[in-house]
Design a protein around this motif. Sequence first.
Motif, PDB file in Angstrom:
ATOM      1  N   PHE A 262       3.717   4.108 -16.836  1.00 41.28           N
ATOM      2  CA  PHE A 262       4.177   4.439 -15.484  1.00 41.28           C
ATOM      3  C   PHE A 262       3.309   3.710 -14.479  1.00 41.28           C
ATOM      4  CE2 PHE A 262       4.831   6.822 -11.637  1.00 41.28           C
ATOM      5  CZ  PHE A 262       6.116   7.338 -11.728  1.00 41.28           C
ATOM      6  N   ASP A 263       3.926   2.901 -13.618  1.00 43.89           N
ATOM      7  CA  ASP A 263       3.208   2.065 -12.664  1.00 43.89           C
ATOM      8  C   ASP A 263       3.374   2.636 -11.253  1.00 43.89           C
ATOM      9  OD1 ASP A 263       2.238   0.082 -10.979  1.00 43.89           O
ATOM     10  OD2 ASP A 263       3.051  -1.564 -12.178  1.00 43.89           O
ATOM     11  N   PHE A 264       2.324   3.312 -10.757  1.00 42.33           N
ATOM     12  CA  PHE A 264       2.398   3.919  -9.431  1.00 42.33           C
ATOM     13  C   PHE A 264       2.553   2.876  -8.329  1.00 42.33           C
ATOM     14  CE2 PHE A 264       0.759   7.949 -11.163  1.00 42.33           C
ATOM     15  CZ  PHE A 264       1.525   8.839 -10.433  1.00 42.33           C
ATOM     16  N   LYS A 265       1.898   1.729  -8.493  1.00 46.20           N
ATOM     17  CA  LYS A 265       1.993   0.676  -7.469  1.00 46.20           C
ATOM     18  C   LYS A 265       3.428   0.161  -7.351  1.00 46.20           C
ATOM     19  CE  LYS A 265      -2.791  -0.950  -7.596  1.00 46.20           C
ATOM     20  NZ  LYS A 265      -3.698  -2.110  -7.843  1.00 46.20           N
ATOM     21  N   ALA A 266       4.084  -0.005  -8.489  1.00 40.93           N
ATOM     22  CA  ALA A 266       5.480  -0.461  -8.471  1.00 40.93           C
ATOM     23  C   ALA A 266       6.370   0.589  -7.820  1.00 40.93           C
ATOM     24  CB  ALA A 266       5.951  -0.754  -9.891  1.00 40.93           C
ATOM     25  N   LEU A 267       6.144   1.857  -8.160  1.00 40.99           N
ATOM     26  CA  LEU A 267       6.933   2.937  -7.569  1.00 40.99           C
ATOM     27  C   LEU A 267       6.779   2.948  -6.058  1.00 40.99           C
ATOM     28  CD1 LEU A 267       8.597   5.602  -7.785  1.00 40.99           C
ATOM     29  CD2 LEU A 267       6.394   6.795  -7.926  1.00 40.99           C
ATOM     30  N   GLU A 268       5.548   2.889  -5.581  1.00 39.63           N
ATOM     31  CA  GLU A 268       5.314   2.934  -4.140  1.00 39.63           C
ATOM     32  C   GLU A 268       5.906   1.718  -3.441  1.00 39.63           C
ATOM     33  OE1 GLU A 268       1.842   3.866  -0.862  1.00 39.63           O
ATOM     34  OE2 GLU A 268       1.299   3.627  -2.981  1.00 39.63           O
ATOM     35  N   SER A 269       5.746   0.554  -4.018  1.00 39.39           N
ATOM     36  CA  SER A 269       6.290  -0.669  -3.425  1.00 39.39           C
ATOM     37  C   SER A 269       7.810  -0.592  -3.293  1.00 39.39           C
ATOM     38  CB  SER A 269       5.900  -1.877  -4.277  1.00 39.39           C
ATOM     39  OG  SER A 269       6.500  -3.049  -3.790  1.00 39.39           O
ATOM     40  N   ASN A 270       8.461  -0.128  -4.344  1.00 44.41           N
ATOM     41  CA  ASN A 270       9.923  -0.050  -4.326  1.00 44.41           C
ATOM     42  C   ASN A 270      10.435   1.020  -3.366  1.00 44.41           C
ATOM     43  OD1 ASN A 270      10.273  -2.117  -6.223  1.00 44.41           O
ATOM     44  ND2 ASN A 270      10.054  -0.706  -7.943  1.00 44.41           N
ATOM     45  N   THR A 271       9.735   2.153  -3.307  1.00 42.69           N
ATOM     46  CA  THR A 271      10.195   3.231  -2.424  1.00 42.69           C
ATOM     47  C   THR A 271       9.945   2.897  -0.957  1.00 42.69           C
ATOM     48  OG1 THR A 271       8.087   4.417  -2.716  1.00 42.69           O
ATOM     49  CG2 THR A 271       9.916   5.042  -4.148  1.00 42.69           C
ATOM     50  N   ARG A 272       8.870   2.196  -0.657  1.00 41.85           N
ATOM     51  CA  ARG A 272       8.572   1.844   0.731  1.00 41.85           C
ATOM     52  C   ARG A 272       9.650   0.930   1.322  1.00 41.85           C
ATOM     53  NH1 ARG A 272       6.123   5.926   1.625  1.00 41.85           N
ATOM     54  NH2 ARG A 272       3.984   6.207   0.902  1.00 41.85           N
ATOM     55  N   LYS A 273      10.286   0.143   0.486  1.00 35.40           N
ATOM     56  CA  LYS A 273      11.371  -0.720   0.964  1.00 35.40           C
ATOM     57  C   LYS A 273      12.584   0.105   1.397  1.00 35.40           C
ATOM     58  CE  LYS A 273       9.976  -4.414  -2.189  1.00 35.40           C
ATOM     59  NZ  LYS A 273      10.328  -5.140  -3.455  1.00 35.40           N
ATOM     60  N   LEU A 274      12.701   1.283   0.835  1.00 37.77           N
ATOM     61  CA  LEU A 274      13.822   2.168   1.151  1.00 37.77           C
ATOM     62  C   LEU A 274      13.481   3.166   2.246  1.00 37.77           C
ATOM     63  CD1 LEU A 274      14.820   3.038  -2.532  1.00 37.77           C
ATOM     64  CD2 LEU A 274      16.097   1.537  -0.992  1.00 37.77           C
ATOM     65  N   ASN A 275      12.253   3.653   2.227  1.00 43.16           N
ATOM     66  CA  ASN A 275      11.871   4.767   3.092  1.00 43.16           C
ATOM     67  C   ASN A 275      10.368   4.704   3.341  1.00 43.16           C
ATOM     68  OD1 ASN A 275      11.390   7.207   4.333  1.00 43.16           O
ATOM     69  ND2 ASN A 275      12.475   8.446   2.824  1.00 43.16           N
ATOM     70  N   ASP A 276       9.997   4.080   4.419  1.00 45.12           N
ATOM     71  CA  ASP A 276       8.577   3.868   4.697  1.00 45.12           C
ATOM     72  C   ASP A 276       7.856   5.160   5.081  1.00 45.12           C
ATOM     73  OD1 ASP A 276       6.426   1.958   4.861  1.00 45.12           O
ATOM     74  OD2 ASP A 276       6.464   2.240   7.036  1.00 45.12           O
ATOM     75  N   ASP A 277       8.621   6.187   5.453  1.00 45.97           N
ATOM     76  CA  ASP A 277       8.008   7.455   5.867  1.00 45.97           C
ATOM     77  C   ASP A 277       7.867   8.455   4.715  1.00 45.97           C
ATOM     78  OD1 ASP A 277       7.814   6.633   8.533  1.00 45.97           O
ATOM     79  OD2 ASP A 277       9.878   7.226   8.940  1.00 45.97           O
ATOM     80  N   LEU A 278       8.349   8.090   3.540  1.00 43.62           N
ATOM     81  CA  LEU A 278       8.315   9.013   2.402  1.00 43.62           C
ATOM     82  C   LEU A 278       6.877   9.300   1.978  1.00 43.62           C
ATOM     83  CD1 LEU A 278      10.158  10.446   0.261  1.00 43.62           C
ATOM     84  CD2 LEU A 278       9.820   8.430  -1.169  1.00 43.62           C
TER      85      LEU A 278
END
Length: 221
Positions: free
Chosen positions: A177-193
């Motif tokens: 499980f790659d937390f950096k990849a998860l955060e990078s991908n989610t920030r593109k969708l929702n920067d306030d998450l």
Amino acid sequence: MAELTYIDLKQCILEDNDNVADEVRALTRDKKFFLWNIMSSPGSGKTTFILDIIRRLGSRYRFGVIEGDIESTVDALKMQQLGIPSVQLRTGGGCHLDASMVLKALESLPLEDLDVVIVENIGNLVCPAEFDLGADLPSMILSVPEGDDKSLKYPLMFSVCKALIVSKIDALGIFDFDFKALESNTRKLNDDLRIFPLSAKTGEGMEDFCAWLCEKIDTKQ
């Protein structure tokens, strides 16, 4: 040839739902309670997480729970046995809860005696994301065993939520499980998450999440 009549049923359904969601929001303001919608895949640990939240914050807030399931009353009975006011919503095949279902369930709860109502939505990363329930906090749980790529597959869910709880981090040693990849991908969708890695089993990360949740609840009150 007569002109073709075209009716977008999905759009009509969502518009009707949004109107009822506004009614739910008005009810939360009138009765002064905080409505929290929790969405996730099946088996992510929603019920365990909810029970731990109530155990930790039960002396500070009065909780009620709305349980959504296609079948069974298993989770609602767990809540009831612990003395937590609860309502079971059985859809009988429907893959999501909508605002009218939640409004109906709220009518069966003692809202005057509650500070927080938690909606445990049906396990599904697709349909629940499309239906606004009028919640103060739409959130989702992603468990470590599910993998870090789910925001690529189910972007709407990650876009509509205000909090992402990454559960079962006690299993990180077993899964890739790659937390950096998860955060990078989610920030593109929702920067306030807001992202909260935690484990309801070990307690790791739970205090930080509870502190943030209390701030949200108290701000409304």
